[in-house]
Design an enzyme around this catalytic site. Structure first.
Site, PDB file in Angstrom:
ATOM      1  N   ALA A 111       0.970  -1.151   0.053  1.00  0.00           N
ATOM      2  CA  ALA A 111       0.162  -0.060   0.014  1.00  0.00           C
ATOM      3  C   ALA A 111       0.788   1.236  -0.117  1.00  0.00           C
ATOM      4  CB  ALA A 111      -0.885   0.090   1.164  1.00  0.00           C
ATOM      5  N   LYS A 171      -3.394  -2.855  -9.597  1.00  0.00           N
ATOM      6  CA  LYS A 171      -3.321  -1.784  -8.714  1.00  0.00           C
ATOM      7  C   LYS A 171      -4.494  -0.662  -8.864  1.00  0.00           C
ATOM      8  CE  LYS A 171      -0.198   2.534  -8.651  1.00  0.00           C
ATOM      9  NZ  LYS A 171       1.062   3.418  -9.266  1.00  0.00           N
ATOM     10  N   ASP A 206      10.307   9.527 -10.322  1.00  0.00           N
ATOM     11  CA  ASP A 206      10.146   9.118  -9.127  1.00  0.00           C
ATOM     12  C   ASP A 206      10.883   7.747  -8.753  1.00  0.00           C
ATOM     13  OD1 ASP A 206       9.204   9.361  -6.577  1.00  0.00           O
ATOM     14  OD2 ASP A 206       7.063   8.456  -7.044  1.00  0.00           O
ATOM     15  N   SER A 227       0.670   5.800  -0.735  1.00  0.00           N
ATOM     16  CA  SER A 227      -0.172   7.078  -0.434  1.00  0.00           C
ATOM     17  C   SER A 227      -1.292   7.359  -1.234  1.00  0.00           C
ATOM     18  CB  SER A 227       0.503   8.159  -0.352  1.00  0.00           C
ATOM     19  OG  SER A 227       1.189   8.283  -1.447  1.00  0.00           O
ATOM     20  N   ALA A 230      -2.414   4.503  -3.660  1.00  0.00           N
ATOM     21  CA  ALA A 230      -2.934   3.070  -4.031  1.00  0.00           C
ATOM     22  C   ALA A 230      -2.561   1.989  -3.486  1.00  0.00           C
ATOM     23  CB  ALA A 230      -2.410   3.018  -5.807  1.00  0.00           C
ATOM     24  N   GLN A 231      -3.210   0.982  -3.696  1.00  0.00           N
ATOM     25  CA  GLN A 231      -2.520  -0.206  -2.990  1.00  0.00           C
ATOM     26  C   GLN A 231      -2.649  -1.452  -4.250  1.00  0.00           C
ATOM     27  OE1 GLN A 231      -5.581  -0.202  -0.051  1.00  0.00           O
ATOM     28  NE2 GLN A 231      -6.662  -2.081  -0.791  1.00  0.00           N
TER      29      GLN A 231
END
Length: 571
Positions: free
Chosen positions: A201, A222, A354, A203, A205-206
């Protein structure tokens, strides 16, 4: 006594009448009374009509009550979320203004520094509670702030570290409803099996493991946290207002560019259909690069809030025990990462902005030639296209840095980011992560603990304010390049390689020289000169000289590593 409605008989008028009186009138007039069956039908029909009317009215009232309740509930939550932010903001501003004003009241320096550190800690804890309580994008903001140790006091970054592992999990029922809303079908219509408990998990999505229908393929699903749809607009507005207010009270520490970048980046990160397209583009691009160990999970299908991908598991790059126990050379992993991200910066593909430790994994692969490992790249939500001329100028900037050519560095720093001569020393340190003296002598050297302390001390002596102002002036794409530099530098340091930064600078130099050579060839072709053959030969010879020099250095580094000699301190 039963009451009858007025009948249509002309001789009875329109008044109400009881059954007994009706019978007497009918007998005296010689008329025949209507059958009881007919009266029963009329009575039943009227009852049904009344029930329908009352049910409609009652249902409307209930629906209105529920809707009003939901509106009131949502409004109360809005007030609560906003009050938390404004309350902490007011208290923090007052706290800092009180402490900062005490410096002008004759407070001794040591005592004032202790007060300031305590103020940092109080405000950081106060803010942490708000971020945790509000959740949503505030968790992501806190995670980003926790990594900004070059910009924020250590009390803030250290306090926010728990947010790296503090990510909410949405319930299975909420995910099921989101599938119905977004696809028109429940989860079971798409998958033979779907693990209710997520394997990870974050911030935004999980990820759940599932098995595709028909094919039986094991996939990673996702899913966005459903609550984000409700709160993102408000939370972005609160974030923007917070940084605007801070700029008003503390104009010398303008961090509004953080909220501006967040407003630009977040809608892209929340569009999983776009993320799927980014993943496909990157996957296809690196397929064409021979011996590249990069693996991007295949995409099956995607919606704005749902993305179904091939499931590929791996270990974090900082899991040194896994690397060592599987015979995976840390230096080779570091070099492969350097090639991947230099290809994104200087090649013909968008840049993944990222690349933190949670988005990159390593797995052993003995079938691959050249390496015995794969590098798996996840989370393709945040990409940027770098303009061609900026790629070229950025390459020339780095070639000047590697050659310790200060004049060239200043020129191309201005071309890339509009950096003035006064700002250049700070920009050079920001882009390299090194002390300015190292930049002007030999940036291709191992950073010592003494140098780290010098840089940290400079930030405490007032350079921080200048850095904040500089970052606020840089183009957004340059900010993202700097962010990528920082993240990849952290990845490399976490690998604890034997060779240090030397080999990675050699790889960087090769990519820079290649894009500069291609620019030279384009210029020669565009001019159409009669001497184009000689000009091309000259460009080729210059490029080959650089390539030969870099190749010799790489072989020399490889030989020292093979012979288990100490790594080169610099080039």
């Amino acid at each position: 006594m039963p009451i009858l409605r007025p009948t249509a008989a002309p001789y009875l008028g329109s008044q109400w009448i009881c059954r007994g009186c009706l019978q007497q009138r009918l007998q005296s007039s010689g008329a025949t009374a209507p059958s009881s069956t007919k009266y029963q039908k009329i009575s039943v029909r009227n009852v049904r009509r009344r029930r329908i009317i009352w049910a409609t009215v009652g249902g409307s009232l209930c629906l209105g009550a529920i809707t009003s309740f939901q509106d009131v509930k949502h409004g109360a939550a809005v007030i609560q979320r906003s009050a938390r932010v404004f309350g902490a903001l007011v208290l923090n501003i007052n706290d800092y203004r009180t402490v900062l004003s005490s410096k002008d009241k004759g407070k001794d320096e040591d005592g004032w520094q202790s007060m300031l550190k305590a103020c940092h800690q109080r405000c950081a804890h106060r803010t942490l509670r708000v971020l945790e309580q509000n959740g949503s994008i505030f968790i992501k903001l806190g995670q980003h702030l926790s990594s900004m140790n070059y910009l924020l006091p250590v009390e803030w970054t250290r306090t926010f570290i728990p947010l790296q592992d503090h990510c909410p999990e949405s319930s299975y029922e909420a995910i099921e409803q989101m599938f119905i809303d977004d696809t028109g079908q429940p989860i079971a219509a798409h998958f033979d099996s779907f693990d209710r408990q997520p394997i990870g998990a974050a911030s935004l999505a999980q990820v759940h493991l599932a098995t595709m229908k028909d094919t039986g393929a094991k996939v990673a699903v996702k899913v966005q946290h459903p609550a984000l749809t409700e709160w993102v607009p408000l939370d972005l507005a609160l974030t923007r207002l917070t940084f605007s207010t801070l700029r008003y009270f503390f104009p010398e520490y303008d961090l509004e560019w953080l909220s501006n970048e967040m407003e630009l980046s977040l809608p892209q990160e929340l569009d999983f259909a776009l993320e799927g397209k980014n993943a496909i583009v990157t996957r296809e691009y690196f397929k064409m690069i021979k011996d590249s160990p990069l693996v991007v999970p295949d995409v099956y299908w995607g919606r704005k809030r749902i993305l179904v991908m091939e499931y590929i598991a791996g270990h974090r790059t900082d899991d040194l025990g896994y690397l060592d126990s599987n015979g995976i050379d840390r230096d080779e992993v570091s070099a492969a990462l350097a090639r991947i991200f230099n290809e994104m910066i200087f090649g013909d593909t968008p840049l993944h902005c990222d690349p933190h430790g949670g988005n990159i994994a390593i797995r052993r692969n003995d079938k691959r030639t050249g390496h015995n490992f794969d590098i798996i790249l996840y989370d393709h939500g945040l990409y940027r296209d770098i303009p061609l001329q900026m790629r070229r100028n950025y390459a020339k900037l780095w070639l000047a840095v590697i050659d310790a050519d200060e004049k060239g560095m200043r020129h191309y720093a201005h071309e890339v980011a509009g950096v003035t001569d006064d700002q250049f020393p700070l920009f050079a340190s920001a882009i390299t992560g090194r002390d300015y003296r190292a930049v002007t002598t030999s940036v291709v050297s191992i950073r010592t603990e003494e140098e780290k302390e010098v840089v940290s001390g400079a930030m405490g002596d007032g350079m921080l304010q200048e850095l904040v102002q500089l970052l606020g002036q840089l183009p957004r794409i340059v900010l993202l390049i700097l962010k990528t530099n920082d993240l990849t530098r952290n990845l490399d340091e976490s690998l604890q390689t034997r060779e240090g930064p030397v080999r990675n600078f050699l790889i960087l130099a090769r990519y820079c020289s290649r894009i500069v050579f291609r620019e030279q060839m384009d210029v020669i072709r565009s001019r159409g000169s009669m001497l184009w053959v000689l000009q091309r030969l000259g460009a080729w010879s210059s490029y080959l000289r650089v390539e030969a020099k870099l190749s010799l250095y790489e072989w020399y580094v490889f030989f020292r590593r093979f012979a288990r000699l100490s790594p080169l301190a610099s080039i």
